[in-house]
Design an enzyme around this catalytic site. Structure first.
Site, PDB file in Angstrom:
ATOM      1  N   GLN A   1      41.124  33.422  50.818  1.00 47.56           N
ATOM      2  CA  GLN A   1      42.103  34.013  49.914  1.00 47.56           C
ATOM      3  C   GLN A   1      41.991  35.537  49.883  1.00 47.56           C
ATOM      4  O   GLN A   1      42.819  36.195  49.271  1.00 47.56           O
ATOM      5  CB  GLN A   1      41.894  33.484  48.492  1.00 47.56           C
ATOM      6  CG  GLN A   1      42.166  31.998  48.325  1.00 47.56           C
ATOM      7  CD  GLN A   1      41.758  31.500  46.961  1.00 47.56           C
ATOM      8  OE1 GLN A   1      40.939  30.595  46.836  1.00 47.56           O
ATOM      9  NE2 GLN A   1      42.323  32.056  45.903  1.00 47.56           N
TER      10      GLN A   1
ATOM     11  N   PHE B   1      42.423  27.349  45.602  1.00 50.39           N
ATOM     12  CA  PHE B   1      42.138  27.160  44.170  1.00 50.39           C
ATOM     13  C   PHE B   1      41.050  28.094  43.646  1.00 50.39           C
ATOM     14  O   PHE B   1      40.402  27.796  42.647  1.00 50.39           O
ATOM     15  CB  PHE B   1      41.757  25.703  43.877  1.00 50.39           C
ATOM     16  CG  PHE B   1      42.658  24.697  44.508  1.00 50.39           C
ATOM     17  CD1 PHE B   1      44.001  24.644  44.182  1.00 50.39           C
ATOM     18  CD2 PHE B   1      42.177  23.787  45.446  1.00 50.39           C
ATOM     19  CE1 PHE B   1      44.855  23.713  44.777  1.00 50.39           C
ATOM     20  CE2 PHE B   1      43.014  22.855  46.043  1.00 50.39           C
ATOM     21  CZ  PHE B   1      44.359  22.819  45.714  1.00 50.39           C
TER      22      PHE B   1
ATOM     23  N   ARG C   1      37.391  36.471  31.254  1.00 51.06           N
ATOM     24  CA  ARG C   1      38.690  35.816  31.049  1.00 51.06           C
ATOM     25  C   ARG C   1      38.556  34.617  30.113  1.00 51.06           C
ATOM     26  O   ARG C   1      39.497  34.289  29.387  1.00 51.06           O
ATOM     27  CB  ARG C   1      39.319  35.413  32.383  1.00 51.06           C
ATOM     28  CG  ARG C   1      40.782  35.003  32.238  1.00 51.06           C
ATOM     29  CD  ARG C   1      41.442  34.796  33.590  1.00 51.06           C
ATOM     30  NE  ARG C   1      41.950  36.022  34.166  1.00 51.06           N
ATOM     31  CZ  ARG C   1      43.210  36.444  34.038  1.00 51.06           C
ATOM     32  NH1 ARG C   1      44.076  35.758  33.302  1.00 51.06           N
ATOM     33  NH2 ARG C   1      43.609  37.549  34.625  1.00 51.06           N
TER      34      ARG C   1
ATOM     35  N   ARG D   1      40.926  28.029  39.806  1.00 55.37           N
ATOM     36  CA  ARG D   1      42.264  28.133  39.218  1.00 55.37           C
ATOM     37  C   ARG D   1      42.213  28.265  37.688  1.00 55.37           C
ATOM     38  O   ARG D   1      41.757  27.369  36.987  1.00 55.37           O
ATOM     39  CB  ARG D   1      43.071  26.899  39.605  1.00 55.37           C
ATOM     40  CG  ARG D   1      44.560  27.014  39.406  1.00 55.37           C
ATOM     41  CD  ARG D   1      45.219  25.771  39.955  1.00 55.37           C
ATOM     42  NE  ARG D   1      46.667  25.912  40.052  1.00 55.37           N
ATOM     43  CZ  ARG D   1      47.462  25.020  40.662  1.00 55.37           C
ATOM     44  NH1 ARG D   1      46.924  23.949  41.234  1.00 55.37           N
ATOM     45  NH2 ARG D   1      48.761  25.195  40.702  1.00 55.37           N
TER      46      ARG D   1
ATOM     47  N   PHE E   1      40.457  30.809  36.379  1.00 57.77           N
ATOM     48  CA  PHE E   1      39.459  31.887  36.386  1.00 57.77           C
ATOM     49  C   PHE E   1      38.772  32.047  35.029  1.00 57.77           C
ATOM     50  O   PHE E   1      38.631  33.135  34.500  1.00 57.77           O
ATOM     51  CB  PHE E   1      40.132  33.201  36.799  1.00 57.77           C
ATOM     52  CG  PHE E   1      39.195  34.191  37.446  1.00 57.77           C
ATOM     53  CD1 PHE E   1      38.744  34.006  38.734  1.00 57.77           C
ATOM     54  CD2 PHE E   1      38.778  35.321  36.762  1.00 57.77           C
ATOM     55  CE1 PHE E   1      37.894  34.924  39.346  1.00 57.77           C
ATOM     56  CE2 PHE E   1      37.924  36.255  37.346  1.00 57.77           C
ATOM     57  CZ  PHE E   1      37.485  36.047  38.645  1.00 57.77           C
TER      58      PHE E   1
ATOM     59  N   THR F   1      42.037  41.424  35.563  1.00 54.99           N
ATOM     60  CA  THR F   1      41.436  42.221  34.495  1.00 54.99           C
ATOM     61  C   THR F   1      40.619  43.387  35.042  1.00 54.99           C
ATOM     62  O   THR F   1      40.253  44.286  34.288  1.00 54.99           O
ATOM     63  CB  THR F   1      40.564  41.336  33.589  1.00 54.99           C
ATOM     64  OG1 THR F   1      39.621  40.609  34.378  1.00 54.99           O
ATOM     65  CG2 THR F   1      41.428  40.352  32.820  1.00 54.99           C
TER      66      THR F   1
ATOM     67  N   GLU G   1      48.464  29.597  38.061  1.00 53.53           N
ATOM     68  CA  GLU G   1      47.378  29.101  37.220  1.00 53.53           C
ATOM     69  C   GLU G   1      47.805  28.520  35.879  1.00 53.53           C
ATOM     70  O   GLU G   1      47.229  27.517  35.436  1.00 53.53           O
ATOM     71  CB  GLU G   1      46.369  30.233  36.981  1.00 53.53           C
ATOM     72  CG  GLU G   1      45.634  30.655  38.229  1.00 53.53           C
ATOM     73  CD  GLU G   1      44.808  31.915  38.015  1.00 53.53           C
ATOM     74  OE1 GLU G   1      43.584  31.856  38.203  1.00 53.53           O
ATOM     75  OE2 GLU G   1      45.400  32.948  37.655  1.00 53.53           O
TER      76      GLU G   1
END
Length: 775
Positions: free
Chosen positions: A214, A245, A327, A359, A361, A458, A729
């Site tokens: 990814q 994912f 998160r 997925r 996070f 973030t 997500e």
């Protein structure tokens, strides 16, 4: 049953290609079995194969000796790689440099790679790897959160907290106070295509690596520092993945590094493809948590204060745990306002594989806490959980998040009320109550839960993307960007954006593999930002070329810019029409550049982590789900009977793709919360390391009555890509409604008592909770 958008719904966006329900660009190849993944690439002559070797019984301890003579003696083995063979930096970490490619002086978890076998065939490499002898001064591993707390070892990362008001005082003054503790399990990514990489050396010490990743740029950086070459000497390419994912955001780098190191040592192409068992043992999972919290509320269930500590099992290294756990905290409020709060996170070190992106996070774990708290309040006060939820939603005057961001686009209440009516929630809840009163062993449950999910990385610097667009003289278009395709439909969405810009059919847009050789310094395809970032970058690239064509046409035909438009493969120039390809040919003959890069950086993002204040998200994505379940209190078996989903994707770029993402995300979330269970023994060994011991949802687990509808939304601000919203997500968290429905069913055994249900709600967990309710 899935509700598909009607033609008038998709046509309401005044575009020709954007907004159409077009098929995935590789759909035909997928069903034919001809889509090329890493292991399908035709191997160059002389390709070697790499297999990792590790200590089969040890979880942690100092390496006393490493005996590899038997491995080297196997016919077909060309080399056995150890840390001493690495010419540069022995690290594949995405963050603080604590992930060795090959363990050197000690092992930190069971399955950590100590050596790698390079052989003529994959079978020989794998068989030879089993002959390696690794002697360890074994230590007792810390496996669980409780182990880590008892050891008082140094955490992987420092603690972190959000604070507002005087929580202790507010809890003391609350009419009702709830204290609770529960566990949230991890999750294996279980991508259909495992970790794989093919490295081809070049003549100057560099390498081209084809990786199922990814984050091609992360792989490029890792390989360059490991091989001690400039980044420009490494090219990483990925056409598609068979699922990611989050499991291929940081975790793909190690296997690409092993293939590249083998290619450097031998001078021949080398491939590393993990066996499924090795993949599950050696790669990270979703973070699992113990959550301890206290909440105070009034007699209506409206919160006054929340004090929660998330105890996270991070594994042996940092990996992406800072962002993941941050998160979790960002989403500990879900869609609710907490007047006074203390949200704390502990990032604990254990002797288990380092957990990583998955997925959502970290967001799903935070949201599950929020929804369990709503259920606990409802049980204590004998209220409908939906009423408790609605009373705590963000609203005017109660609209500042725990991290200081104001919620200005809140549509949660409107979505909940629409779904409440369309799912017939109130009547069904009454029916279920009557059913449960008359049924001794079979119990039903129902729950309606919201989702509010922040969209943006973030880590602010990651909110950028680049693209490369070429227009050829026949009117066809070459498109390349930094986003990766893992089955989610990113490529076709961005292609729709480019086709829209030029007013051409999407069949004229050629989508090419993501590669660091065309678009440099890319961010990972993660955080649901793929379409937002890469769509805008590609559009910007197309606009540059389009403006050049317009300027050429203005001079050539002596018309005003306003008299020129691109549509249906034609360019209308005043009263004249010319095929897009013909205009491109004329522009080329006039020496006009038909190639451009494009760039986009998400605006208005400000996040001061030290002060825990700012705007870390550009916008929020919203959704709501109503789930009904049936449980058997004698066996713990559970079925999901009906699911109603209403989800906001803004003005959809491709409704069919978006609905597919909603359906798939929901089922994956349902698996996490009801059946997917990671089991480590007290020696730190993963016991659920294959399909035979780890259960994911299958076709029969999909609800027979499955209703998905896109919310009629005004969409995002105008400076987003066609006012669409991210969809990768957020749908996963819709499945929290299933877990809450199970909780509701178990709770019917003894109203007024909060069921001690853990996540995932496996049959064993359901039986444990049932037994507790009966005693």
């Amino acid at each position: 049953m899935t509700s598909r958008p009607s033609p008038h719904q998709t046509a309401r966006i005044e575009t020709e290609t954007v907004g159409l329900s077009l098929a995935h660009d590789s759909a035909m190849l997928h069903v034919q079995g001809s889509a090329v993944y890493i292991d399908d690439i035709r191997e160059p002559e002389g390709t070697l194969h790499v297999a990792p070797g590790y200590a089969p019984d040890a979880a942690c301890g100092r390496i006393l000796s490493l005996s590899l003579d038997a491995v080297r003696a196997v016919p077909g083995v060309l080399a056995v790689l150890t840390a001493r063979d690495i010419p540069g930096v022995n690290d594949c970490s995405p963050s603080i440099g604590d992930d060795p490619v090959l363990a050197d002086d000690r092992i930190a978890f069971h399955g950590q790679v100590v050596f790698a076998v390079v052989a003529e065939t994959r079978e020989v490499a794998r068989q030879a790897a089993r002959l390696g002898k690794v002697e360890i001064a074994a230590e007792t591993p810390a496996v669980t959160v409780e182990d880590a707390l008892a050891r008082r070892t140094i955490d992987v990362l420092p603690d972190y907290a959000f604070k507002r008001g005087n929580v202790t005082k507010a809890l003391r003054a609350s009419q009702t106070r709830i204290e609770d503790s529960f566990h949230i399990g991890g999750q294996e990514h279980f991508y259909l295509e495992g970790q794989a990489a093919l490295a081809v050396p070049d003549e100057r010490g560099g390498v081209t690596v084809y990786s199922s990743t990814q984050h091609p740029t992360e792989v490029q950086h890792c390989l360059a520092k490991m091989l001690a070459v400039p980044d420009a000497a490494v090219t990483c390419e990925c056409r598609r993945m068979g699922g990611g994912f989050g499991g291929k955001e940081s975790q793909a780098a190690q296997w690409a590094a092993l293939a590249a190191l083998a290619a450097r040592i031998t001078g021949r192409p080398a491939k590393c493809r993990l066996d499924r068992d090795d993949d599950m043992v050696m790669t990270g999972k979703r973070h699992d948590f113990r959550v301890d919290y206290a909440a105070g509320c009034d007699e209506t269930g409206r919160l006054a204060a929340v004090d929660v500590t998330f105890l996270s099992r991070c594994g042996y290294s940092a990996d992406l745990s800072q962002g993941v756990n941050d998160r979790t905290m960002f989403h500990a409020d879900n869609a609710y306002f907490y007047p006074q709060l203390h949200i704390q996170s502990r990032r604990l070190r254990t002797n288990t594989v380092s957990n990583t992106a998955f997925r959502g996070f970290g967001g799903p774990q935070g949201m599950l806490f929020a929804e369990r708290m709503m259920e606990a309040i409802a049980v204590r006060l004998n209220l409908d959980p939906l009423d408790v939820r609605k009373r705590n939603l963000y609203e005017t005057g109660r609209d500042v998040t725990p991290y200081g961001m104001k919620v200005t686009d809140n549509i949660a209440l409107a979505m909940i009320e629409e779904l409440e009516a369309s799912s017939d929630y109130r009547r069904r809840r009454d029916q279920i109550a009557r059913f449960n009163a008359g049924s001794r062993f079979i119990k039903k449950g129902i729950a309606l839960t919201p989702v509010k999910f922040g969209i943006s990385f973030t880590l602010t610097q990651m909110n950028q993307a680049g693209a490369l667009v070429h227009v050829y003289t026949d009117g066809s278009v070459h498109l390349n960007h930094g986003g990766t395709e893992m089955g989610q439909g990113l490529y076709v969405k961005v292609a729709q954006v480019v086709a829209e810009e030029f007013g051409i059919d999407i069949d004229m847009v050629r989508i090419t593999a993501t590669t660091t050789g065309k678009v440099p310094n890319t961010s990972p395809t993660a955080a649901s930002s793929g379409s937002d970032l890469n769509g805008m970058a590609a559009r910007n690239a197309g606009m540059v070329i389009k403006n050049r064509l317009i300027e050429f046409a203005v001079k050539e035909w002596k018309v005003a810019r306003s008299a020129i438009r691109f549509e249906r493969g034609q360019v209308i120039i005043g009263n004249h029409a010319i095929a897009f390809g013909d205009l491109a040919k004329k522009a080329h003959q006039a020496r006009i550049s038909l190639s451009s890069t494009g760039f986009y950086a998400t605006p208005d993002l400000v996040w001061d982590r030290d002060k825990a204040k700012g705007r870390p998200f550009y916008y929020f994505a919203y959704g709501a789900a109503c789930s009904e379940v049936t449980i058997d209190t004698l066996t713990g078996e559970m079925t999901v009977d009906r699911v109603d989903i209403l989800h906001d994707v803004g003005r959809s770029l491709n409704p069919a793709i978006d609905i597919g993402q909603i359906e798939g995300g929901f089922i994956q979330g349902m698996g996490w919360l009801t059946m997917e269970e990671l089991v480590f023994d007290d020696r730190g060994r993963l016991r659920t390391h294959a399909p035979s011991t780890y259960k994911i949802p299958c076709a029969s687990d999909v609800p027979a009555d499955f209703r998905v509808k896109l919310f009629e939304s005004a969409g995002n601000p105008a400076d987003t890509i066609y006012r669409s919203k991210a969809v990768g997500e957020p749908p996963l968290m819709l499945a929290i409604s299933v877990w809450c429905a199970v909780l509701n069913a178990v709770g019917s055994i003894r109203p007024g008592k909060m069921p001690p249900l853990e996540a995932p709600a496996t049959p064993e967990a359901i039986l444990t909770a049932v037994k507790a309710m009966q005693t």
